[in-house]
Write a protein that holds these residues in place. Structure first.
Motif, short mmCIF file in Angstrom:
data_model
loop_
_atom_site.label_atom_id
_atom_site.label_comp_id
_atom_site.label_asym_id
_atom_site.label_seq_id
_atom_site.Cartn_x
_atom_site.Cartn_y
_atom_site.Cartn_z
N ALA A 73 0.99 4.63 -7.17
CA ALA A 73 -0.24 4.43 -7.84
C ALA A 73 -1.41 4.38 -7.29
CB ALA A 73 -0.04 3.16 -8.69
N PHE A 74 -1.32 3.47 -5.88
CA PHE A 74 -2.66 3.34 -5.24
C PHE A 74 -2.93 4.30 -3.93
CE2 PHE A 74 -1.37 -1.09 -6.95
CZ PHE A 74 -2.71 -1.30 -7.42
N GLN A 75 -1.81 5.01 -3.50
CA GLN A 75 -2.13 6.14 -2.64
C GLN A 75 -2.37 7.28 -3.40
OE1 GLN A 75 -2.31 5.66 0.80
NE2 GLN A 75 -2.00 3.58 0.18
N ARG A 76 -2.24 7.22 -4.70
CA ARG A 76 -2.42 8.57 -5.58
C ARG A 76 -2.00 9.85 -5.09
NH1 ARG A 76 -7.07 5.67 -3.73
NH2 ARG A 76 -8.52 7.25 -3.96
N LYS A 77 -0.71 9.82 -4.80
CA LYS A 77 0.15 11.02 -4.48
C LYS A 77 0.99 11.14 -5.38
CE LYS A 77 -0.82 10.36 0.47
NZ LYS A 77 -0.28 10.08 1.85
N ILE A 78 1.54 12.37 -5.61
CA ILE A 78 2.49 12.87 -6.72
C ILE A 78 3.85 13.26 -5.89
CG2 ILE A 78 3.08 14.25 -8.68
CD1 ILE A 78 0.94 12.02 -9.09
N TYR A 79 4.89 12.77 -6.43
CA TYR A 79 6.17 12.94 -5.75
C TYR A 79 7.12 13.86 -6.95
CZ TYR A 79 4.69 10.37 -1.79
OH TYR A 79 4.10 9.79 -0.64
N ALA A 81 11.22 14.09 -7.42
CA ALA A 81 12.77 13.50 -6.62
C ALA A 81 13.74 14.63 -6.73
CB ALA A 81 12.92 12.53 -7.85
N ILE A 82 14.17 15.05 -5.53
CA ILE A 82 15.37 15.66 -5.22
C ILE A 82 16.42 14.82 -4.85
CG2 ILE A 82 15.89 17.73 -3.59
CD1 ILE A 82 13.62 18.03 -5.44
N GLY A 83 17.32 14.54 -5.81
CA GLY A 83 18.52 13.41 -5.59
C GLY A 83 17.73 12.25 -5.67
N THR A 84 18.16 11.72 -4.47
CA THR A 84 17.51 10.23 -3.99
C THR A 84 16.34 10.29 -3.15
OG1 THR A 84 19.08 9.81 -2.31
CG2 THR A 84 19.72 8.89 -4.34
N ASP A 85 15.96 11.66 -2.97
CA ASP A 85 14.74 11.90 -1.93
C ASP A 85 13.46 12.09 -2.53
OD1 ASP A 85 16.31 11.38 0.54
OD2 ASP A 85 16.78 13.55 0.25
N LEU A 86 12.37 11.90 -2.12
CA LEU A 86 11.00 11.94 -2.60
C LEU A 86 10.54 13.14 -1.76
CD1 LEU A 86 9.81 8.37 -3.40
CD2 LEU A 86 10.56 10.11 -5.13
N GLN A 87 9.97 14.14 -2.59
CA GLN A 87 9.25 15.35 -1.81
C GLN A 87 7.69 15.16 -2.55
OE1 GLN A 87 11.01 19.27 -2.18
NE2 GLN A 87 9.18 20.05 -2.67
N LEU A 88 6.79 15.03 -1.51
CA LEU A 88 5.47 15.33 -1.89
C LEU A 88 5.04 16.35 -2.64
CD1 LEU A 88 2.69 13.74 -1.74
CD2 LEU A 88 2.01 14.82 0.49
N VAL A 89 4.38 16.39 -3.85
CA VAL A 89 3.99 17.70 -4.38
C VAL A 89 2.57 17.71 -4.34
CG1 VAL A 89 3.69 18.63 -6.65
CG2 VAL A 89 5.68 17.25 -6.27
N ALA A 90 1.84 16.59 -4.11
CA ALA A 90 0.31 16.72 -4.24
C ALA A 90 -0.22 15.30 -3.76
CB ALA A 90 -0.10 17.18 -5.51
N ASP A 91 -1.51 15.50 -3.25
CA ASP A 91 -2.17 14.30 -2.73
C ASP A 91 -3.49 14.50 -3.52
OD1 ASP A 91 -4.20 12.49 -1.65
OD2 ASP A 91 -3.48 12.80 0.26
N ILE A 92 -3.64 13.49 -4.60
CA ILE A 92 -4.94 13.66 -5.45
C ILE A 92 -5.74 12.48 -5.15
CG2 ILE A 92 -3.66 14.95 -7.07
CD1 ILE A 92 -3.37 12.39 -8.98
N SER A 93 -5.49 11.78 -3.98
CA SER A 93 -6.78 10.96 -3.64
C SER A 93 -8.20 11.31 -3.95
CB SER A 93 -6.26 10.03 -2.37
OG SER A 93 -6.15 11.12 -1.35
N ASN A 94 -8.52 12.20 -3.40
CA ASN A 94 -9.90 12.65 -3.63
C ASN A 94 -10.52 13.02 -4.88
OD1 ASN A 94 -10.21 12.85 -0.70
ND2 ASN A 94 -9.30 15.01 -0.34
N SER A 95 -9.52 13.19 -5.72
CA SER A 95 -10.06 13.27 -7.30
C SER A 95 -10.02 12.05 -7.89
CB SER A 95 -9.04 14.38 -7.88
OG SER A 95 -9.12 15.75 -7.15
N THR A 96 -9.41 10.90 -7.50
CA THR A 96 -9.13 10.10 -8.17
C THR A 96 -9.55 8.63 -7.48
OG1 THR A 96 -6.87 9.66 -7.15
CG2 THR A 96 -7.35 10.65 -9.64
N LYS A 97 -10.03 7.48 -8.32
CA LYS A 97 -10.42 6.35 -7.41
C LYS A 97 -9.43 5.34 -7.85
CE LYS A 97 -15.20 7.66 -7.90
NZ LYS A 97 -16.45 7.09 -8.76
#
Length: 288
Positions: A73-79, A81-97
């Motif tokens: 929520a606060f870093q504004r990054k989208i993940y 889930a691959i099993g119990t691991d998180l894979q970063l899909v997108a960093d949208i911090s530049n588009s959101t506040k």
């Protein structure tokens, strides 16, 4: 509709603050935001942790195959889930506040996620009407597909996949868009202008095309709204309602996320989250 509201699960089962409920494979999947977990609850009230998260989450959905998509929520990054691991899909911090709000995953696995747009935990911060919706594709592409919104929150997609309806909490309205083939949005319109006593938070759609809205600050905790703004049903719970979902075997169980407070400190000191449930006549439809 029966008026009997019962408690399905509460803080004694470890609930802290529940949001983004989605009915999937016979269970309600949801974020327990301040417990930093994705959990499920079934209609017996059994709560299970699916995944622990290293961040406060928001913007949550399940792909058609049941895979988890979730936002920091606060870093504004989208993940993803691959099993119990998180894979970063997108960093949208530049588009959101500041912080992400609710999200939804469509039938193509694309995530629509809203932007709260201001520091809502600072009492002196004034809400803004410059919030956006960001579309995140599975291959990490992302773009702003709507702007000029006033705290976009809950979202639904109609069964034909052609219309996105969002709750603008601080705009006291439901706003609709046409969904184009590539996922972009067009033909923005007010689907229902509501009174100042209704600030739609989490929402869900039924088979008659009406929208159930959680209304945290209103006298009516949950309202059912038709296009144009007619309120057909009102439900009162003894605390604040933050999100709703139609689930159960026939999707005629209205499941309501509630809490006495959304203050993080109060939630950690004395959690009061619960899921309330009430039977309704018209089943759920669309996504989620």
């Amino acid at each position: 509709m029966t008026n009997l509201v019962t408690t399905l699960a509460d803080a004694t089962t470890g609930l802290k603050f529940t949001e983004s409920p989605r009915w999937h494979n016979g269970k309600l999947w949801f974020l327990d935001i301040h417990d930093k977990r994705i959990k499920t609850v079934d209609l017996t009230g059994a709560v299970v942790t699916v995944m622990e998260l290293p961040f406060l989450p928001n913007g949550f959905g399940l792909t058609p195959s049941g895979e988890i998509v979730v936002g920091d929520a606060f870093q504004r990054k989208i993940y993803h889930a691959i099993g119990t691991d998180l894979q970063l899909v997108a960093d949208i911090s530049n588009s959101t506040k500041f912080c992400l709000s609710d999200g939804i995953v469509d039938s193509a696995g694309r995530l629509y996620v809203g932007d709260i747009g201001y520091n809502f935990v600072d009492p002196s911060a004034k809400p803004v009407d410059t919030c956006v919706i960001v579309l995140v594709y599975p291959d990490d592409r992302n773009s702003v597909v709507a702007d000029g919104l006033f705290f976009p929150n809950g979202m639904v997609i109609t069964p034909d996949g052609k219309t996105l309806i969002i709750g603008e909490t601080l705009g006291h309205r439901l706003t609709a868009f046409d969904i184009q083939e590539d996922g972009t949005l067009s033909n923005r319109r007010v689907w229902a202008q509501l009174s100042a006593s209704v600030g739609p938070d989490g929402i869900c759609l039924d088979a008659e095309g009406a929208v159930w809205c959680a209304n945290p600050e209103g006298m009516d905790s949950v309202v059912r709204v038709r296009e144009g703004g007619e309120i057909t049903d009102r439900i009162k719970v003894n605390t604040h309602a933050y999100a709703v979902m139609l689930g159960g075997p026939e999707r005629k169980h209205l499941l309501i996320s509630t809490s006495a407070s959304h203050d993080p400190g109060e939630i950690q000191r004395c959690p009061s989250a619960s899921f309330q449930v009430v039977g309704v006549n018209v089943p759920g439809a669309g996504t989620p």
